[in-house]
Write a protein that holds these residues in place. Structure first.
Motif, PDB file in Angstrom:
ATOM      1  N   SER A 109       0.813  -1.222   0.000  1.00 28.61           N
ATOM      2  CA  SER A 109       0.000   0.000   0.000  1.00 28.61           C
ATOM      3  C   SER A 109       0.843   1.267   0.000  1.00 28.61           C
ATOM      4  O   SER A 109       0.312   2.372  -0.034  1.00 28.61           O
ATOM      5  N   PRO A 116       3.193   4.152  -1.646  1.00 28.49           N
ATOM      6  CA  PRO A 116       3.330   4.679  -3.012  1.00 28.49           C
ATOM      7  C   PRO A 116       4.724   4.356  -3.565  1.00 28.49           C
ATOM      8  O   PRO A 116       5.667   4.178  -2.803  1.00 28.49           O
ATOM      9  N   THR A 138       1.591  11.318  -7.876  1.00 23.22           N
ATOM     10  CA  THR A 138       0.205  11.312  -7.416  1.00 23.22           C
ATOM     11  C   THR A 138       0.077  10.764  -5.995  1.00 23.22           C
ATOM     12  O   THR A 138      -1.028  10.558  -5.511  1.00 23.22           O
ATOM     13  N   SER A 139       1.236  10.542  -5.328  1.00 20.33           N
ATOM     14  CA  SER A 139       1.162   9.999  -3.970  1.00 20.33           C
ATOM     15  C   SER A 139       0.567  11.050  -3.029  1.00 20.33           C
ATOM     16  O   SER A 139       0.686  12.254  -3.275  1.00 20.33           O
ATOM     17  N   PRO A 140      -0.108  10.600  -1.954  1.00 21.50           N
ATOM     18  CA  PRO A 140      -0.763  11.544  -1.043  1.00 21.50           C
ATOM     19  C   PRO A 140       0.197  12.610  -0.499  1.00 21.50           C
ATOM     20  O   PRO A 140      -0.206  13.762  -0.289  1.00 21.50           O
ATOM     21  N   VAL A 141       1.478  12.233  -0.288  1.00 24.72           N
ATOM     22  CA  VAL A 141       2.417  13.210   0.259  1.00 24.72           C
ATOM     23  C   VAL A 141       2.655  14.342  -0.739  1.00 24.72           C
ATOM     24  O   VAL A 141       2.690  15.527  -0.369  1.00 24.72           O
ATOM     25  N   THR A 190       0.732  15.351  -3.258  1.00 26.93           N
ATOM     26  CA  THR A 190      -0.427  16.156  -3.636  1.00 26.93           C
ATOM     27  C   THR A 190      -1.076  16.848  -2.439  1.00 26.93           C
ATOM     28  O   THR A 190      -1.991  17.641  -2.624  1.00 26.93           O
ATOM     29  N   SER A 191      -0.567  16.549  -1.226  1.00 26.79           N
ATOM     30  CA  SER A 191      -1.219  17.080  -0.035  1.00 26.79           C
ATOM     31  C   SER A 191      -1.187  18.604  -0.007  1.00 26.79           C
ATOM     32  O   SER A 191      -0.226  19.240  -0.447  1.00 26.79           O
ATOM     33  N   GLU A 192      -2.244  19.165   0.542  1.00 23.87           N
ATOM     34  CA  GLU A 192      -2.356  20.621   0.679  1.00 23.87           C
ATOM     35  C   GLU A 192      -1.226  21.188   1.537  1.00 23.87           C
ATOM     36  O   GLU A 192      -0.656  22.226   1.242  1.00 23.87           O
ATOM     37  N   THR A 203       1.842  19.966   2.062  1.00 25.44           N
ATOM     38  CA  THR A 203       3.108  19.980   1.332  1.00 25.44           C
ATOM     39  C   THR A 203       3.176  21.199   0.433  1.00 25.44           C
ATOM     40  O   THR A 203       4.182  21.916   0.390  1.00 25.44           O
TER      41      THR A 203
END
Lengths: 178, 154
Positions: free
Chosen positions: A108, A110, A116-119, A121-123, A125
């Motif tokens: 699970s 990335p 496109t990993s959550p880290v 694309t996170s706001e 970051t």
């Protein structure tokens, strides 16, 4: 090429870790542990995390090794000339089972450098990357976060280091505070 | 085989180690200061720089023996270093309150580039704490128990 490097390094790290666990002579185990830390530090560099790599190399491979060496000066070497410790099967099975469970989570994660990993694309970051320089005038975002945005947490870390120093002074009775 | 008698019995004088350390340690020390001072622009910072500075001192103790190093660099100097580092960090934090800012709000000082200088100073403070604590951990662990502090340990 990159993949080969990762493969060699990670294999080295895993074997160094196994050596730490199984070597009978504590001195050899400590040297293997220093090698393990150094391998991990290089992995961090490859993963573009130079700040963490510096810490791992200086503290993990350097200072910890020296403190371990100081500690084993006060012990005696075990007799006999076996190179490896006998395997205790109970703990070995538990440890292997734990590793197996943890390995199931690897899927699970990335992939490295995935945009496109959550880290990525996170706001949060994006906020730090866009505002760290204009707000702090510091080019290293890691430093900006550690010393400015999360300054209070860093103060806590400094307090922990300070507490470690004081604790050793008290335990070894260099100073009588209590 | 027993190394338990006398805490310094492990020290062996070696010309190779002493010469190597004599050449290498100034560079390690300078690199540590660089990492500490330059942490805002490149990788590094107080923690890493402090650890590297401390390891250059530990190197000296390894090469020339712990007692000579302790005589050269007194324990009280190291404790002073740790104290000054901690006071700098907390002082900058509390100082911001005096300028109607929040705790550790560097912008409150109202100097131009104030945030940057604040961060740099805090990094130096952290570096002093880390370097001092690591060196003192090493020196004190090497020194062992202070047996003449009287009484049996519970």
């Amino acid at each position: 090429m990159q993949l080969l490097l990762y493969g060699v390094l990670l294999t080295f790290v895993v074997f160094a870790a196994l050596a730490v666990a199984f070597l009978r002579d504590i001195l050899s185990a400590i040297i293997a542990f220093a090698g393990f830390s150094f391998g991990v530090a290089i992995v961090y560099i490859l993963l573009r995390a130079p700040d963490v790599a510096l810490t791992e190399a200086a503290v993990g491979a350097g200072v910890t090794t020296v403190l371990f060496l100081l500690a084993i000066v006060r012990t005696v070497r075990p007799g006999g000339d076996r190179l490896f410790e006998r395997v205790a099967w109970g703990p070995a099975i538990i440890a292997t089972g734990l590793v197996g469970v943890l390995l199931t989570t690897v899927r699970s994660l990335p992939t490295i450098g995935d945009p496109t990993s959550p880290v990525a694309t996170s706001e949060i970051t994006r906020y730090y990357l866009e505002n760290a320089y204009p707000q702090t005038e510091v080019e290293n975002v890691v430093t900006a976060i550690l010393a400015a945005y999360r300054g209070f947490d860093t103060l806590g870390e400094a307090a922990v280091v300070l507490a470690a120093g004081l604790a050793v002074l008290v335990v070894l009775r260099k100073e009588v505070y209590v | 085989m027993s190394a338990t008698d006398g805490s310094l019995s492990a020290y062996v004088e070696s010309t190779i180690i002493m010469t190597t350390v004599r050449v290498v340690s100034p560079f390690v020390f300078t690199f540590g200061l660089f990492v500490m001072f330059h942490g805002a622009e490149s990788a590094g910072g107080g923690f890493q720089g402090g650890a590297i500075v401390a390891s250059s001192i530990i190197m000296l103790a390894f090469a020339f023996g712990i007692e000579p190093t302790r005589e050269w660099l007194d324990d009280s100097v190291i404790r002073l270093l740790v104290g000054v580092g901690a006071t700098t960090f907390v002082g900058i934090g509390i100082g911001a309150l005096a300028f109607d800012g929040a705790f550790l709000e560097y912008a409150a000082y109202g100097i131009s580039h104030g945030v940057k200088y604040g961060i740099e100073l805090v990094e130096l403070g952290i570096g002093a704490i880390v370097a001092g604590v690591i060196v003192s951990l090493f020196m004190n662990l090497a020194g062992g128990f202070n047996h003449d502090s009287g009484g049996d340990d519970a």
